[in-house]
Write a protein that holds these residues in place. Structure first.
Motif, PDB file in Angstrom:
ATOM      1  N   ASN A   1       0.825  -1.200   0.000  1.00 48.52           N
ATOM      2  CA  ASN A   1       0.000   0.000   0.000  1.00 48.52           C
ATOM      3  C   ASN A   1       0.864   1.256   0.000  1.00 48.52           C
ATOM      4  O   ASN A   1       1.963   1.280   0.570  1.00 48.52           O
ATOM      5  CB  ASN A   1      -0.957  -0.007   1.195  1.00 48.52           C
ATOM      6  CG  ASN A   1      -0.298   0.462   2.475  1.00 48.52           C
ATOM      7  OD1 ASN A   1      -0.140   1.658   2.709  1.00 48.52           O
ATOM      8  ND2 ASN A   1       0.108  -0.497   3.322  1.00 48.52           N
ATOM      9  N   LEU A   2       0.362   2.280  -0.654  1.00 44.24           N
ATOM     10  CA  LEU A   2       1.015   3.584  -0.722  1.00 44.24           C
ATOM     11  C   LEU A   2       0.100   4.628  -0.099  1.00 44.24           C
ATOM     12  O   LEU A   2      -0.037   5.741  -0.597  1.00 44.24           O
ATOM     13  CB  LEU A   2       1.338   3.939  -2.183  1.00 44.24           C
ATOM     14  CG  LEU A   2       2.220   2.925  -2.913  1.00 44.24           C
ATOM     15  CD1 LEU A   2       2.312   3.254  -4.398  1.00 44.24           C
ATOM     16  CD2 LEU A   2       3.613   2.862  -2.293  1.00 44.24           C
ATOM     17  N   ASP A   3      -0.534   4.248   0.989  1.00 43.61           N
ATOM     18  CA  ASP A   3      -1.571   5.074   1.599  1.00 43.61           C
ATOM     19  C   ASP A   3      -1.022   6.405   2.112  1.00 43.61           C
ATOM     20  O   ASP A   3      -0.015   6.459   2.828  1.00 43.61           O
ATOM     21  CB  ASP A   3      -2.219   4.333   2.766  1.00 43.61           C
ATOM     22  CG  ASP A   3      -3.059   3.143   2.306  1.00 43.61           C
ATOM     23  OD1 ASP A   3      -3.212   2.964   1.079  1.00 43.61           O
ATOM     24  OD2 ASP A   3      -3.560   2.398   3.170  1.00 43.61           O
TER      25      ASP A   3
ATOM     26  N   SER B   1      -6.816   2.974  -0.041  1.00 44.41           N
ATOM     27  CA  SER B   1      -6.881   1.614  -0.577  1.00 44.41           C
ATOM     28  C   SER B   1      -7.965   0.820   0.126  1.00 44.41           C
ATOM     29  O   SER B   1      -8.359   1.136   1.255  1.00 44.41           O
ATOM     30  CB  SER B   1      -5.530   0.898  -0.436  1.00 44.41           C
ATOM     31  OG  SER B   1      -5.143   0.781   0.920  1.00 44.41           O
ATOM     32  N   LEU B   2      -8.436  -0.206  -0.568  1.00 41.75           N
ATOM     33  CA  LEU B   2      -9.378  -1.176  -0.019  1.00 41.75           C
ATOM     34  C   LEU B   2      -8.802  -2.562  -0.264  1.00 41.75           C
ATOM     35  O   LEU B   2      -8.207  -2.808  -1.319  1.00 41.75           O
ATOM     36  CB  LEU B   2     -10.743  -1.069  -0.702  1.00 41.75           C
ATOM     37  CG  LEU B   2     -11.659   0.094  -0.312  1.00 41.75           C
ATOM     38  CD1 LEU B   2     -12.866   0.127  -1.240  1.00 41.75           C
ATOM     39  CD2 LEU B   2     -12.103  -0.034   1.138  1.00 41.75           C
ATOM     40  N   SER B   3      -8.999  -3.472   0.681  1.00 42.71           N
ATOM     41  CA  SER B   3      -8.468  -4.820   0.513  1.00 42.71           C
ATOM     42  C   SER B   3      -9.557  -5.859   0.739  1.00 42.71           C
ATOM     43  O   SER B   3     -10.312  -5.787   1.699  1.00 42.71           O
ATOM     44  CB  SER B   3      -7.313  -5.061   1.487  1.00 42.71           C
ATOM     45  OG  SER B   3      -6.832  -6.386   1.363  1.00 42.71           O
ATOM     46  N   ALA B   4      -9.603  -6.840  -0.162  1.00 44.30           N
ATOM     47  CA  ALA B   4     -10.512  -7.978  -0.017  1.00 44.30           C
ATOM     48  C   ALA B   4      -9.757  -9.216   0.427  1.00 44.30           C
ATOM     49  O   ALA B   4     -10.349 -10.269   0.631  1.00 44.30           O
ATOM     50  CB  ALA B   4     -11.208  -8.270  -1.342  1.00 44.30           C
ATOM     51  N   ASN B   5      -8.461  -9.086   0.578  1.00 44.56           N
ATOM     52  CA  ASN B   5      -7.624 -10.252   0.860  1.00 44.56           C
ATOM     53  C   ASN B   5      -7.580 -10.559   2.345  1.00 44.56           C
ATOM     54  O   ASN B   5      -7.384  -9.678   3.168  1.00 44.56           O
ATOM     55  CB  ASN B   5      -6.200  -9.990   0.348  1.00 44.56           C
ATOM     56  CG  ASN B   5      -5.347 -11.223   0.442  1.00 44.56           C
ATOM     57  OD1 ASN B   5      -5.827 -12.320   0.213  1.00 44.56           O
ATOM     58  ND2 ASN B   5      -4.089 -11.049   0.798  1.00 44.56           N
TER      59      ASN B   5
END
Length: 339
Positions: A288-290, A296-300
């Motif tokens: 991530n480069l937040d 960012s969003l993550s589904a993992n």
């Protein structure tokens, strides 16, 4: 008086990884400027050379048609590259890729020292290094790159927060896109493709997101590598078949970029453009480069590269982040106009 240091970085591919590596250049130059006048050479695959062509930190870009030569089994070109590389001389070479092919290229060069990762992606690579720098492979990609580059010179490693907010390190040549002038609202780019299917947000989900955007008066731009057929059940523009130089210019003109964990969303971060990166099978904690304007969003949930969890990300959740970023942008514009 600082001495001249002829430094070479080997980072051949891919687009996002090149951007991650290049982002450390401003802080590295600042840290070394009292000791050295850096003359920086970057060895890159020709496929991606346009990404770095306008960087203010690179004195010389050395593009190699390696990917194409390997693909076509062009032995003549491979031998010519090997011969040309043997004539190059550097004080220090950094293998920032950690693959056997990048290590072999570094070894082919005439270099006083070759530095690489103690835990490279391909373990045989470290056989070709003069010295290797220790950092776990699981570390954040920006911190991993900085540890190698700064560790080579015995410098303190910048914090991850610092690395996520670098000074400008890329450049671009302005290109005009006629359809952009017809967009009266914020310009939103949706990146339809990535390098792998399990990192790609489904087209039908992008269309669901587009309907939500349309209801708020936004008409997004869909970007694809090749012409594709898209159902006309929402309002959008579609642009495709751009070279990397034009992609850089396009991204630089956007108010928001949305896409999977791919080079173009990373490019938005590099060019200081707001972005939303959608993570599926790649671990957000490493890539991530937040920042306040790069979300960012993550589904993992298990870092399984064989899953396609990215498809479970709800378009409404992306829409909420979109509204947040665009409203923040509108607020900044209002504040500037009322100073």
């Amino acid at each position: 008086m600082p001495q001249t240091l002829n430094l070479a970085i080997v980072r051949l591919s891919a687009m996002g990884d090149i951007i991650h590596t290049a982002s450390i250049l401003p802080s590295l130059f600042d840290a070394l400027k009292e000791r050295y006048t850096l003359h920086l050479n970057w060895i890159i695959d020709s496929t991606f050379s346009a990404i770095m062509e306008d960087s203010p930190y690179i004195n010389r870009l050395i593009p190699l048609p390696l990917k194409e030569a390997i693909k076509t089994k062009d032995l003549k070109t491979l031998l010519a590259m090997h011969k040309a590389l043997k004539t190059e001389s550097f004080d220090i070479v950094l293998d920032m890729q950690g693959l056997l092919k990048s290590a072999l290229i570094a070894k082919t060069l005439n270099a006083q020292s070759i530095f690489g990762f103690q835990s490279p992606k391909e373990s045989l690579a470290k056989l070709f290094y003069t010295k290797s720098i220790a950092i776990p492979y699981s570390s954040h990609i920006l911190l991993r790159n900085a540890t190698l580059a700064f560790g080579t010179f015995g410098l303190p490693i910048p914090s991850l927060e610092t690395l996520k907010s670098p000074k400008d390190f890329l450049g671009f040549k302005s290109a005009q896109f006629p359809f952009i002038s017809s967009i009266k609202n914020k310009k939103i780019l949706c990146v339809l493709e990535t390098s792998k299917p399990n990192k790609t947000y489904p087209l039908e989900k992008f269309l669901e997101l587009t309907k939500l955007l349309n209801a708020k008066g936004y008409t997004p731009i869909f970007l694809s590598q090749k012409p594709i057929t898209i159902p006309q059940n929402a309002q959008f523009y579609h642009i495709h078949s751009l070279d990397l130089a034009k992609i850089k210019s396009l991204v630089a003109q956007m108010d928001l970029v949305i896409g999977g964990d791919t080079g173009i969303t990373h490019l938005a971060w590099a060019l200081k453009r707001p972005s939303i990166t959608l993570f599926g099978s790649t671990p957000r904690e490493r890539f991530n480069l937040d920042t306040p304007q790069n979300l960012s969003l993550s589904a993992n949930t298990n870092n399984d590269k064989n899953n396609f969890n990215i498809a479970t990300l709800d378009p409404s959740a992306i829409f909420e982040l979109t509204q947040s970023l665009l409203e923040k942008s509108l607020s900044k514009t209002f504040s500037r106009n009322n100073l």
